[in-house]
Design a protein around this motif. Structure first.
Motif, PDB file in Angstrom:
ATOM      1  N   PRO A 293       0.822  -1.226   0.000  1.00 20.41           N
ATOM      2  CA  PRO A 293       0.000   0.000   0.000  1.00 20.41           C
ATOM      3  C   PRO A 293       0.852   1.272   0.000  1.00 20.41           C
ATOM      4  O   PRO A 293       0.452   2.284  -0.583  1.00 20.41           O
ATOM      5  CB  PRO A 293      -0.817  -0.122   1.292  1.00 20.41           C
ATOM      6  N   LEU A 294       2.025   1.224   0.664  1.00 21.07           N
ATOM      7  CA  LEU A 294       2.878   2.411   0.687  1.00 21.07           C
ATOM      8  C   LEU A 294       3.435   2.723  -0.692  1.00 21.07           C
ATOM      9  O   LEU A 294       3.681   3.887  -1.024  1.00 21.07           O
ATOM     10  CB  LEU A 294       4.016   2.215   1.696  1.00 21.07           C
ATOM     11  N   THR A 295       3.650   1.678  -1.501  1.00 16.28           N
ATOM     12  CA  THR A 295       4.119   1.894  -2.871  1.00 16.28           C
ATOM     13  C   THR A 295       3.086   2.669  -3.678  1.00 16.28           C
ATOM     14  O   THR A 295       3.429   3.600  -4.418  1.00 16.28           O
ATOM     15  CB  THR A 295       4.409   0.536  -3.538  1.00 16.28           C
ATOM     16  N   MET A 296       1.818   2.312  -3.545  1.00 24.17           N
ATOM     17  CA  MET A 296       0.765   3.027  -4.268  1.00 24.17           C
ATOM     18  C   MET A 296       0.643   4.463  -3.767  1.00 24.17           C
ATOM     19  O   MET A 296       0.457   5.400  -4.564  1.00 24.17           O
ATOM     20  CB  MET A 296      -0.571   2.293  -4.094  1.00 24.17           C
ATOM     21  N   PHE A 297       0.745   4.656  -2.455  1.00 23.20           N
ATOM     22  CA  PHE A 297       0.692   6.004  -1.886  1.00 23.20           C
ATOM     23  C   PHE A 297       1.879   6.829  -2.380  1.00 23.20           C
ATOM     24  O   PHE A 297       1.751   8.010  -2.707  1.00 23.20           O
ATOM     25  CB  PHE A 297       0.683   5.913  -0.371  1.00 23.20           C
ATOM     26  N   ALA A 298       3.046   6.191  -2.461  1.00 21.62           N
ATOM     27  CA  ALA A 298       4.237   6.885  -2.946  1.00 21.62           C
ATOM     28  C   ALA A 298       4.055   7.329  -4.392  1.00 21.62           C
ATOM     29  O   ALA A 298       4.516   8.411  -4.781  1.00 21.62           O
ATOM     30  CB  ALA A 298       5.461   5.966  -2.843  1.00 21.62           C
ATOM     31  N   GLY A 299       3.384   6.507  -5.193  1.00 22.60           N
ATOM     32  CA  GLY A 299       3.131   6.897  -6.578  1.00 22.60           C
ATOM     33  C   GLY A 299       2.301   8.164  -6.668  1.00 22.60           C
ATOM     34  O   GLY A 299       2.578   9.050  -7.486  1.00 22.60           O
ATOM     35  N   LEU A 306       6.008  15.589  -4.926  1.00 23.64           N
ATOM     36  CA  LEU A 306       6.533  15.553  -3.554  1.00 23.64           C
ATOM     37  C   LEU A 306       7.632  14.508  -3.384  1.00 23.64           C
ATOM     38  O   LEU A 306       7.819  13.975  -2.292  1.00 23.64           O
ATOM     39  CB  LEU A 306       5.381  15.272  -2.571  1.00 23.64           C
ATOM     40  N   ASP A 307       8.357  14.213  -4.431  1.00 21.03           N
ATOM     41  CA  ASP A 307       9.391  13.186  -4.372  1.00 21.03           C
ATOM     42  C   ASP A 307      10.456  13.501  -3.327  1.00 21.03           C
ATOM     43  O   ASP A 307      10.823  12.636  -2.519  1.00 21.03           O
ATOM     44  CB  ASP A 307      10.078  13.035  -5.742  1.00 21.03           C
ATOM     45  N   LYS A 308      10.979  14.735  -3.341  1.00 21.89           N
ATOM     46  CA  LYS A 308      12.098  15.064  -2.460  1.00 21.89           C
ATOM     47  C   LYS A 308      11.731  14.961  -0.973  1.00 21.89           C
ATOM     48  O   LYS A 308      12.429  14.251  -0.227  1.00 21.89           O
ATOM     49  CB  LYS A 308      12.640  16.456  -2.788  1.00 21.89           C
ATOM     50  N   PRO A 309      10.671  15.639  -0.497  1.00 15.48           N
ATOM     51  CA  PRO A 309      10.368  15.513   0.941  1.00 15.48           C
ATOM     52  C   PRO A 309       9.981  14.088   1.335  1.00 15.48           C
ATOM     53  O   PRO A 309      10.343  13.625   2.423  1.00 15.48           O
ATOM     54  CB  PRO A 309       9.206  16.492   1.154  1.00 15.48           C
ATOM     55  N   THR A 310       9.263  13.385   0.458  1.00  9.59           N
ATOM     56  CA  THR A 310       8.885  12.006   0.771  1.00  9.59           C
ATOM     57  C   THR A 310      10.123  11.130   0.894  1.00  9.59           C
ATOM     58  O   THR A 310      10.242  10.314   1.819  1.00  9.59           O
ATOM     59  CB  THR A 310       7.949  11.442  -0.307  1.00  9.59           C
ATOM     60  N   LEU A 311      11.056  11.290  -0.032  1.00  9.65           N
ATOM     61  CA  LEU A 311      12.278  10.495  -0.005  1.00  9.65           C
ATOM     62  C   LEU A 311      13.110  10.822   1.225  1.00  9.65           C
ATOM     63  O   LEU A 311      13.633   9.919   1.900  1.00  9.65           O
ATOM     64  CB  LEU A 311      13.089  10.743  -1.274  1.00  9.65           C
ATOM     65  N   PHE A 312      13.234  12.106   1.552  1.00 12.37           N
ATOM     66  CA  PHE A 312      14.050  12.504   2.702  1.00 12.37           C
ATOM     67  C   PHE A 312      13.518  11.879   4.001  1.00 12.37           C
ATOM     68  O   PHE A 312      14.273  11.256   4.758  1.00 12.37           O
ATOM     69  CB  PHE A 312      14.071  14.031   2.841  1.00 12.37           C
ATOM     70  N   TRP A 313      12.232  12.039   4.246  1.00 15.48           N
ATOM     71  CA  TRP A 313      11.682  11.549   5.517  1.00 15.48           C
ATOM     72  C   TRP A 313      11.619  10.029   5.572  1.00 15.48           C
ATOM     73  O   TRP A 313      11.855   9.423   6.627  1.00 15.48           O
ATOM     74  CB  TRP A 313      10.303  12.158   5.766  1.00 15.48           C
ATOM     75  N   SER A 314      11.336   9.385   4.453  1.00 20.11           N
ATOM     76  CA  SER A 314      11.273   7.920   4.477  1.00 20.11           C
ATOM     77  C   SER A 314      12.657   7.310   4.649  1.00 20.11           C
ATOM     78  O   SER A 314      12.819   6.339   5.404  1.00 20.11           O
ATOM     79  CB  SER A 314      10.616   7.391   3.192  1.00 20.11           C
ATOM     80  N   VAL A 315      13.676   7.875   3.991  1.00 21.87           N
ATOM     81  CA  VAL A 315      15.040   7.376   4.173  1.00 21.87           C
ATOM     82  C   VAL A 315      15.495   7.571   5.613  1.00 21.87           C
ATOM     83  O   VAL A 315      16.127   6.685   6.216  1.00 21.87           O
ATOM     84  CB  VAL A 315      16.011   8.083   3.194  1.00 21.87           C
ATOM     85  N   PHE A 346      10.399   1.283   2.661  1.00 20.22           N
ATOM     86  CA  PHE A 346      11.089   1.272   1.371  1.00 20.22           C
ATOM     87  C   PHE A 346      10.096   1.373   0.215  1.00 20.22           C
ATOM     88  O   PHE A 346      10.490   1.639  -0.923  1.00 20.22           O
ATOM     89  CB  PHE A 346      11.946   0.010   1.228  1.00 20.22           C
ATOM     90  N   GLY A 347       8.814   1.164   0.504  1.00 17.47           N
ATOM     91  CA  GLY A 347       7.807   1.423  -0.527  1.00 17.47           C
ATOM     92  C   GLY A 347       7.863   2.860  -1.004  1.00 17.47           C
ATOM     93  O   GLY A 347       7.669   3.150  -2.197  1.00 17.47           O
ATOM     94  N   PHE A 348       8.129   3.804  -0.082  1.00 21.12           N
ATOM     95  CA  PHE A 348       8.316   5.211  -0.452  1.00 21.12           C
ATOM     96  C   PHE A 348       9.675   5.432  -1.113  1.00 21.12           C
ATOM     97  O   PHE A 348       9.785   6.116  -2.128  1.00 21.12           O
ATOM     98  CB  PHE A 348       8.210   6.101   0.786  1.00 21.12           C
ATOM     99  N   VAL A 349      10.712   4.859  -0.511  1.00 18.42           N
ATOM    100  CA  VAL A 349      12.081   5.099  -0.987  1.00 18.42           C
ATOM    101  C   VAL A 349      12.254   4.632  -2.423  1.00 18.42           C
ATOM    102  O   VAL A 349      12.814   5.344  -3.264  1.00 18.42           O
ATOM    103  CB  VAL A 349      13.093   4.379  -0.062  1.00 18.42           C
ATOM    104  N   ASN A 350      11.768   3.428  -2.730  1.00 23.46           N
ATOM    105  CA  ASN A 350      11.994   2.851  -4.057  1.00 23.46           C
ATOM    106  C   ASN A 350      11.325   3.651  -5.170  1.00 23.46           C
ATOM    107  O   ASN A 350      11.900   3.826  -6.248  1.00 23.46           O
ATOM    108  CB  ASN A 350      11.490   1.403  -4.078  1.00 23.46           C
ATOM    109  N   ILE A 351      10.118   4.128  -4.935  1.00 27.30           N
ATOM    110  CA  ILE A 351       9.394   4.860  -5.977  1.00 27.30           C
ATOM    111  C   ILE A 351       9.881   6.298  -6.091  1.00 27.30           C
ATOM    112  O   ILE A 351      10.247   6.769  -7.172  1.00 27.30           O
ATOM    113  CB  ILE A 351       7.873   4.832  -5.693  1.00 27.30           C
TER     114      ILE A 351
END
Length: 440
Positions: A293-299, A306-315, A346-351
């Protein structure tokens, strides 16, 4: 009709692209899990390799796939990223058939081929696959608008996760039951059969994508101009853009930090915590279920820019999984549940990681950037894996311990702590990045 070199074909309907990509990914992932990972390594281990030979086999895929750096000139020579992907993927899988063929003399006469031959087949297979992957991802970015990359890549990843949860467990159980009915010398045929079936599924996976159009590069360069441009100039151009450079540094730093624990994770779970393979599969399945589900939310977040803030906080948050590894003991092994739950992020990180990389890269002409991020990152992980294993052995032999805040940390905990610090700081490389606005 093949598009002219300097023209850009308008993206086709997203549902059509998505359906083809998802069906292809389901077939590819099924075949891939049957020919890589545990199935490949258990098969290869039957040939009694030395520790050095087996270590080389473990890191060989990541080393060989750095060939993706040459995807751009190869695609320029072929004249099409789609044809390059198709040719390299299928040719690589033809070479991959050499791996199960090595079992024929063992089954029939008990004679073993040198293990180096298996390594050779795997090396050629992954060199071609590295080129195919870079061209494939680059081609996909032209088949859908940038504002829909999140949806496209999230659904592709979702198909991959679904297969990874189910297929390895089912195939492993079926193989074990079959192997129990065979004489010892003939047990290899179970791995051979799985490998051949998996290889066939990977080759069939190209069929749903064949009707999707070839796309000319949007860079305005003809195939001949792409061929003439030197590799050093391509790499320089890829690194001259500050935001892209920071993105690559982030990816390489994170890959190295994660690679350090490759040997330590496995040995700690098996030799110290004494986790069964069934428990491992349950924990891994939990992680993958959370990622879905996090992968779909990340998409959706990616398509909203919002790639940058999502990636920063998830990493940053996912690095906290290492704290559970630091605290886990044979009596408190269940603390690893927390680590696997956090790895679901990592569902957020990967996407968002790959999509941010693609948005910072030139439109269409981005095979080099894809290879620098993923495959050179894999090289850093492989090198770190070797260093981490050597460092762990050295500390274990010397009975090294570290006193920190009144706590005595053994060799495994020292490796986990260093990896945690690397993972925790990986997001800092993202701060200077200026994310461009998504283009339709």
């Amino acid at each position: 009709m093949t598009p002219q070199p300097n023209s850009v074909v308008a993206p086709i309907e997203l549902p059509r692209v998505t359906k083809a990509v998802v069906v292809s990914q389901l077939l590819f992932s099924t075949g891939n899990v049957l020919t890589t990972g545990g199935f490949l390594y258990y098969y290869a281990n039957a040939f009694s390799p030395t520790a050095l030979q087996f270590s080389l086999l473990l890191i060989l895929p990541e080393l060989a796939e750095t060939s993706g750096l040459f995807a751009r000139p190869v695609a320029g020579w072929v004249g099409s990223r789609k044809r390059t992907w198709l040719t390299c993927l299928l040719t690589g899988r033809v070479f991959a058939l050499g791996v199960p063929l090595m079992a024929a003399p063992v089954i029939t006469s008990g004679h073993e081929w040198p293990f180096e031959i298996i390594i050779g087949w795997v090396a050629v297979w992954y060199v071609l696959q590295g080129i195919a992957y870079a061209c494939f991802i680059s081609w996909l970015t032209d088949l859908a608008p940038q504002t829909d990359w999140g949806k496209l890549f999230a659904r592709r990843k979702l198909a991959m996760l679904a297969i990874m949860i189910v297929v390895p467990v089912v195939a492993g159980q079926l193989r074990s039951q079959w192997a129990n009915t065979l004489p010892e010398q003939e047990k290899l045929i179970t791995y051979v059969s799985i490998f051949v079936i998996g290889n066939a599924l990977v080759m069939i996976s190209v069929l749903p994508l064949l009707k999707l159009p070839e796309m000319a590069t949007g860079s305005g360069m003809s195939p001949s101009a792409i061929r003439r441009k030197r590799m050093s100039h391509v790499l320089r151009d890829a690194l001259v853009q500050p935001s892209l450079r920071w993105m690559l540094l982030h990816g390489w730093w994170l890959s190295f930090a994660q690679g350090l624990t490759q040997a330590a994770f496995f040995r700690y779970q098996v030799n110290v915590l004494h986790l069964s393979v069934e428990t491992y599969y349950v924990l891994n399945g939990l992680m993958l279920l959370i990622q879905m589900p996090l992968t779909m939310f990340a998409g959706r977040l990616s398509d909203d820019g919002l790639d940058k803030p999502t990636l920063f906080w998830s990493v940053t948050l996912v690095s906290g999984a290492m704290l559970f590894w630091l605290a886990a003991t044979p009596d408190l092994w269940w603390l690893l549940v927390g680590a696997y739950v956090m790895w679901g992020l990592f569902g957020f990180v990967n996407i968002c990681g790959r999509n941010l990389l693609l948005k910072l890269s030139p439109p269409s002409d981005n095979t080099t950037q894809v290879a620098l991020f993923r495959q050179v990152g894999g090289l850093f992980a492989a090198i770190a894996g070797l260093l981490g294993g050597w460092w762990l052995d050295s500390m274990t032999e010397a009975s090294t311990s570290l006193l920190l805040a009144g706590l005595a940390l053994g060799p495994f905990q020292v490796v986990f702590l260093v990896s945690f610090l690397g993972r925790l700081t990986a997001g800092l490389w993202l701060l200077p990045i200026q994310q461009p606005k998504s283009e339709t």
